[in-house]
Design a protein around this motif. Structure first.
Motif, mmCIF file in Angstrom:
data_model
loop_
_atom_site.group_PDB
_atom_site.id
_atom_site.type_symbol
_atom_site.label_atom_id
_atom_site.label_comp_id
_atom_site.label_asym_id
_atom_site.label_seq_id
_atom_site.Cartn_x
_atom_site.Cartn_y
_atom_site.Cartn_z
ATOM 1 N N LEU A 14 15.297 3.332 -10.977
ATOM 2 C CA LEU A 14 13.948 3.975 -11.496
ATOM 3 C C LEU A 14 12.781 2.728 -11.755
ATOM 4 O O LEU A 14 11.675 2.750 -11.181
ATOM 5 N N ASN A 15 13.341 1.400 -12.084
ATOM 6 C CA ASN A 15 12.506 0.246 -11.979
ATOM 7 C C ASN A 15 12.163 -0.139 -10.645
ATOM 8 O O ASN A 15 10.912 -0.750 -10.516
ATOM 9 N N SER A 16 12.775 0.017 -9.665
ATOM 10 C CA SER A 16 12.707 -0.248 -8.427
ATOM 11 C C SER A 16 11.462 0.519 -7.617
ATOM 12 O O SER A 16 10.377 0.197 -7.021
ATOM 13 N N ILE A 17 11.207 1.737 -8.038
ATOM 14 C CA ILE A 17 10.189 2.606 -7.893
ATOM 15 C C ILE A 17 8.976 2.319 -8.591
ATOM 16 O O ILE A 17 8.154 2.150 -7.905
ATOM 17 N N PHE A 18 9.195 2.340 -9.905
ATOM 18 C CA PHE A 18 7.915 1.713 -10.664
ATOM 19 C C PHE A 18 7.408 0.373 -10.036
ATOM 20 O O PHE A 18 6.261 0.128 -10.048
ATOM 21 N N SER A 19 8.160 -0.582 -9.805
ATOM 22 C CA SER A 19 7.730 -1.959 -9.272
ATOM 23 C C SER A 19 7.055 -1.677 -7.890
ATOM 24 O O SER A 19 5.911 -2.490 -7.645
ATOM 25 N N GLN A 75 13.529 2.061 -22.935
ATOM 26 C CA GLN A 75 12.365 2.213 -23.029
ATOM 27 C C GLN A 75 11.318 1.542 -21.959
ATOM 28 O O GLN A 75 11.630 0.495 -21.264
ATOM 29 N N PHE A 76 10.069 2.039 -21.981
ATOM 30 C CA PHE A 76 9.006 1.271 -21.003
ATOM 31 C C PHE A 76 8.404 0.055 -21.780
ATOM 32 O O PHE A 76 8.523 -0.262 -22.893
ATOM 33 N N THR A 77 8.549 -1.071 -20.806
ATOM 34 C CA THR A 77 8.153 -2.173 -21.363
ATOM 35 C C THR A 77 6.440 -2.328 -21.100
ATOM 36 O O THR A 77 5.827 -1.234 -20.372
ATOM 37 N N LYS A 78 5.801 -3.302 -21.405
ATOM 38 C CA LYS A 78 4.567 -3.663 -21.071
ATOM 39 C C LYS A 78 4.280 -3.762 -19.711
ATOM 40 O O LYS A 78 3.026 -3.674 -19.354
ATOM 41 N N GLN A 79 5.322 -4.437 -18.780
ATOM 42 C CA GLN A 79 4.878 -4.400 -17.409
ATOM 43 C C GLN A 79 5.054 -3.219 -16.682
ATOM 44 O O GLN A 79 5.008 -3.040 -15.546
ATOM 45 N N GLY A 80 5.536 -2.087 -17.512
ATOM 46 C CA GLY A 80 5.376 -0.634 -16.932
ATOM 47 C C GLY A 80 6.824 -0.368 -16.409
ATOM 48 O O GLY A 80 6.728 0.700 -15.604
ATOM 49 N N THR A 81 7.844 -1.107 -16.626
ATOM 50 C CA THR A 81 9.237 -0.725 -16.075
ATOM 51 C C THR A 81 9.929 -0.611 -17.399
ATOM 52 O O THR A 81 9.503 -0.392 -18.449
ATOM 53 N N LEU A 82 11.314 0.018 -17.121
ATOM 54 C CA LEU A 82 12.178 0.286 -18.162
ATOM 55 C C LEU A 82 12.933 -0.733 -18.842
ATOM 56 O O LEU A 82 13.209 -1.657 -17.715
ATOM 57 N N SER A 83 13.287 -1.026 -19.886
ATOM 58 C CA SER A 83 14.412 -1.877 -20.290
ATOM 59 C C SER A 83 15.335 -1.260 -20.710
ATOM 60 O O SER A 83 15.235 0.203 -21.142
ATOM 61 N N PHE A 84 16.482 -1.765 -20.713
ATOM 62 C CA PHE A 84 17.856 -0.973 -20.941
ATOM 63 C C PHE A 84 18.518 -1.727 -21.957
ATOM 64 O O PHE A 84 18.988 -2.858 -21.505
ATOM 65 N N ASP A 85 18.802 -1.396 -23.212
ATOM 66 C CA ASP A 85 19.539 -2.259 -24.371
ATOM 67 C C ASP A 85 21.054 -1.513 -23.983
ATOM 68 O O ASP A 85 21.123 -0.363 -24.628
#
Length: 181
Positions: A14-19, A75-85
């Motif tokens: 998903l992050n590759s799509i958002f990036s 969660q979404f980060t300020k950069q518009g990608t997802l973070s994963f804990d």
């Protein structure tokens, strides 16, 4: 651990799509707009649909501990990608595996995160009216209109050129007649 690894893989994809989308929308005065989709309605709509699918509160039951991806560490980060804990996700799996599965896959009454993401992707890419299909039809329509306009202008230029040739011949003929008199 395998479930955590799979979830990390989903987040990475998903992050590759958002990036990609962010890269397409990143423009300045030097950007070659023929090689970007920046400002394109379809790409913005696709991003919005994916974000909405991921940010939903899936389980309306307030007694459930896990009702959104944020509760699981995604969660979404300020950069518009997802973070994963990963630790938060693994702890959620260990403390209440069934609730996590219900959130991700649904329970038969409500759809889960993955079903929402699949619906979002289908609404973007389906051949029967998805965003991409609609954009393609729109661009094809615009190209046909431009082609018709070019054809019309070419015919107008040909008629004007013919009229000018006829006028020039007439003037030459008139000049020739006057020189004989």
């Amino acid at each position: 651990p395998k479930t955590t690894t799979k979830m990390k893989d989903v987040v990475d994809k998903l992050n590759s799509i958002f990036s990609f989308i962010q890269g397409q929308n990143k423009m300045d005065e030097k950007t070659d707009t023929s090689k970007t989709l920046g400002g394109d309605y379809g790409i913005r709509l696709a991003e919005d649909r994916l974000r909405s699918a991921l940010q939903q509160n899936f389980i309306g039951d307030a007694s459930r501990k896990y009702r959104s991806l944020g509760d699981l560490g995604v969660q979404f980060t300020k950069q518009g990608t997802l973070s994963f804990d990963e630790k938060k996700f693994q702890a959620a799996l260990e403390s209440n595996f069934d609730d996590v599965v219900t959130l991700l896959s649904g329970n038969g009454e409500t759809k889960g995160v993955m079903a929402s993401v699949i619906n979002a992707v289908n609404s973007i890419s389906s051949t029967g009216g998805g965003v991409i299909t609609n954009q393609l039809q729109n661009y094809n329509s615009q190209m046909k209109t431009i082609d018709r306009n070019i054809e019309t202008k070419e015919k107008q230029v040909e008629r004007k050129a013919e009229a000018l040739k006829n006028q020039l011949r007439s003037e030459e003929h008139t000049s020739e007649l006057q020189s004989r008199l």
